[in-house]
Design a protein around this motif. Sequence first.
Motif, mmCIF file in Angstrom:
data_model
loop_
_atom_site.group_PDB
_atom_site.id
_atom_site.type_symbol
_atom_site.label_atom_id
_atom_site.label_comp_id
_atom_site.label_asym_id
_atom_site.label_seq_id
_atom_site.Cartn_x
_atom_site.Cartn_y
_atom_site.Cartn_z
ATOM 1 N N ASP A 192 -7.229 6.082 11.644
ATOM 2 C CA ASP A 192 -7.684 5.080 10.808
ATOM 3 C C ASP A 192 -7.909 5.625 9.391
ATOM 4 O OD1 ASP A 192 -7.652 2.439 10.064
ATOM 5 O OD2 ASP A 192 -9.661 2.050 10.774
ATOM 6 N N GLN A 193 -7.452 6.633 9.015
ATOM 7 C CA GLN A 193 -7.566 7.276 7.783
ATOM 8 C C GLN A 193 -6.509 6.777 6.731
ATOM 9 O OE1 GLN A 193 -9.907 9.462 6.566
ATOM 10 N NE2 GLN A 193 -9.200 8.624 4.586
ATOM 11 N N SER A 194 -7.013 6.052 5.785
ATOM 12 C CA SER A 194 -6.288 5.511 4.497
ATOM 13 C C SER A 194 -5.860 6.996 3.482
ATOM 14 C CB SER A 194 -7.169 4.445 3.450
ATOM 15 O OG SER A 194 -8.284 5.275 3.039
ATOM 16 N N TYR A 195 -4.455 6.643 2.845
ATOM 17 C CA TYR A 195 -4.153 8.029 2.311
ATOM 18 C C TYR A 195 -2.943 7.396 1.192
ATOM 19 C CZ TYR A 195 0.015 7.854 5.500
ATOM 20 O OH TYR A 195 0.942 7.079 6.239
ATOM 21 N N ASP A 196 -2.763 8.030 0.049
ATOM 22 C CA ASP A 196 -1.739 7.846 -0.704
ATOM 23 C C ASP A 196 -0.649 8.941 -0.550
ATOM 24 O OD1 ASP A 196 -3.115 5.562 -1.825
ATOM 25 O OD2 ASP A 196 -3.583 6.489 -3.625
ATOM 26 N N SER B 10 0.801 -1.064 0.134
ATOM 27 C CA SER B 10 -0.173 -0.169 0.243
ATOM 28 C C SER B 10 0.841 1.190 -0.053
ATOM 29 C CB SER B 10 -0.845 -0.136 1.256
ATOM 30 O OG SER B 10 -0.122 -0.129 2.418
ATOM 31 N N THR C 271 -5.722 5.116 -4.494
ATOM 32 C CA THR C 271 -6.395 4.080 -3.764
ATOM 33 C C THR C 271 -6.806 4.397 -2.387
ATOM 34 O OG1 THR C 271 -3.978 3.885 -2.634
ATOM 35 C CG2 THR C 271 -4.548 2.305 -4.663
ATOM 36 N N ALA C 272 -6.942 5.897 -2.196
ATOM 37 C CA ALA C 272 -7.463 6.441 -0.928
ATOM 38 C C ALA C 272 -8.086 7.668 -1.293
ATOM 39 C CB ALA C 272 -6.370 6.489 0.192
#
Length: 745
Positions: free
Chosen positions: A475-479, A338, A367-368
């Motif tokens: 819990d924040q997804s990021y690129d 990721s 992807t985020a």
Amino acid sequence: MIGLLGYADRISARPGETIQIMVSTDSLDSYDAELVRIIQGDVNPDGPGYEEEVIPHDLGGSFTGRFQPINLGSYGVVEDNSTFANLKSFGVLAAVWPTLPGQGCQVILSRQDPVTGVGFQVMLDEFGALAIEIQPKGGKSTICSTGHALAKEIWYAVTASYEAETGRLTVGQVPLHTHPGVEGMVTKSCATNPNLSQDTVKAPIMLAAQRTSGTASKHHFNGRIDSPRLFSRPLQMAEVRDLLDIDIRHPDFGDLIAAWDFSIGISSDKISDVSAHRFHGQLVNLPTRGVTGRKWTGAEHDWTKMPSHYGAIHFHDDDLYNCRWDVDFYVTLPENLSSGVYAVRLYGEDEEYYVSFAIRPPIGKATAPVAYLLPTASYLAYANDRTGNEFSETEIVTGRLLQFNKNDLLLQEHPELGLCFYNIHNDGSANFYSSRLRPIINMQPKHIGQLGGIGSNLWQFNADTHITGWLAHIDQSYDVITDEDLEKDGFSALAGYQTVITGTHPEYYSLGMLDTIQSYVNTGGRLMYLGANGFYWRVSYHPEMPGVIECRKSEDGIRAAAPRSGENYASFTGEYTGLWRRNDRPPNRLVGIGMVAQGFDISAPYHRTEASHDPRAAFIFDGVDDEIIGDFGLSGGGAAGLELDAANPETGTPPHTLVLASSQNHTDVYMTTPEEINDPVPGLGGSEAEIVRSDMVFFETLAGGAVFSTGSIAWAGSLSHDAYDNNVAKITTNVLKRFMNKKTF
């Protein structure tokens, strides 16, 4: 001892791609390596704790340790040719502008076998006088010197000749302009062996250095060289001025072997021979181009319009572009990796080193919903910065005594690690280039630097991991997108992201980067600027050479050194340089605020304004009743500190901007930036200056997007306070949640 060091061939990669890792150690027989994701890189004991994730992936270790040297110093090299070998008599001519005469032997032009020493070199001797050395095969060398040192930063015509029939050596130097107190023409002749042969010499022609072995070099010239020329006959002092100024390509010059014209290809690392032989050459370690030469009159300040006036190259003994180490191993990244901030951790016994880089998402695929902009151009701008280790300056700006650590000593003891934009060259000239093709000590997690205080570095890389630590906590997804990605891919790098978050100090921006992020905002994107001193200096990426940026700090701004007159245009691109504010692209226009002050002792809190209660800002302060924001934090004990940005309609802050909170009462260590001062009068710096403040702002954009800016580098250092249960973290999270909501503003 240098310990364990490494670097990679790239600063970002996608899953499935391969990264080359170069390593050097002078203390380990073997070492191992692992792939890790950096989640929170600060080791401050008052912080949330260092956190990394080891990625199960066999890198092929353990590895045999070996030492790989760094060869500092720039020069030009022209590959060997039979024409050079057939030389009998010869003459060398050049214009030189020395900057450190009298500080050791400094070669102007040489062709000398690095093993046997056979050949010749034209140089400034250890006393700064022009000299030529001839070394025959199996015999002793002869040195002929004028015995009179050249003056510093004066243009001279210099010539050195060998007459094969008589064995006579002749050297001469003459200033190209009359200067009070500067000696005029000086010549000297000496006897040596006649009929010396060049055909036994196995070496290229070197400009500004002498070849030692392989790609190593020594006796680097410090200063500028213009119009170096090689003839197949001896030269006379009476003709040197004519030979410098006449069209050297005239057919009458049948005895001309080479004439290198440095005004050609200024943006490249190539040097061009305009003689019929076309003995072109290559520059090594990025000497400075786009600088004034012997013909410059001040009539034109843009080298692209009158390149003949910029026919000089400024060489330095401490230039460095690429360490050119051999590859130790390759890392093929897992396909399912990721996006994030990663490193190859090198380790063995008591040594470890992190080779940091970003994993970006697969091409054309976000992807985020969030993109985190890793300010890698700013990392290069501060790469291996040693100014924090200078007692007088740093103890004043931090208001405390220094506590040196292993990394500080390493940078002091090993100048071969190269310079950044805050260091000056050994000859006092400004450094315009910085590269990532070398170990960068302060682009590692756990790094402790002088600006960060005990147990922490709140500057650049580690400060930016305060933001990734916060994103992981919520819990924040990021690129992750790097500055190089913005420069290379343009708007497509940000397409598809609902929100873009900056690092704490995105100071250095190219035109392509700035246009990309402005286009993102203009088309409805949401931008969270969680720092200060951003979008400040204009930089240029080289169109062909990877991993290097150029920055010339023209006009004003906070800078270690200014360019000389006539040198405010980037050699890489021909762009005008300096502050974006002076290029009519002030940061206020993009993010509502701009740099106004800096100080490195104690940070302050924000005080909410009446505008913070405006209904437009209700989502920002949802659940926050405090009037004082950020009276805590890892960065000096407050959320407003280190460097400060403030709103100013006169420099582009949009009229509908809400100034939500402002800091106040900073210490007298905080000083106003030079560009904010037209007349240095009392009251423009320190605790009494109204301009010394940080503004937190918010405004909507025409396309339904919005911008939120904090105006402080210290802001991110307050996110983790009380296990992220605080008003700084609450405000930042509120903004992120609303910005990810697709409802237009």
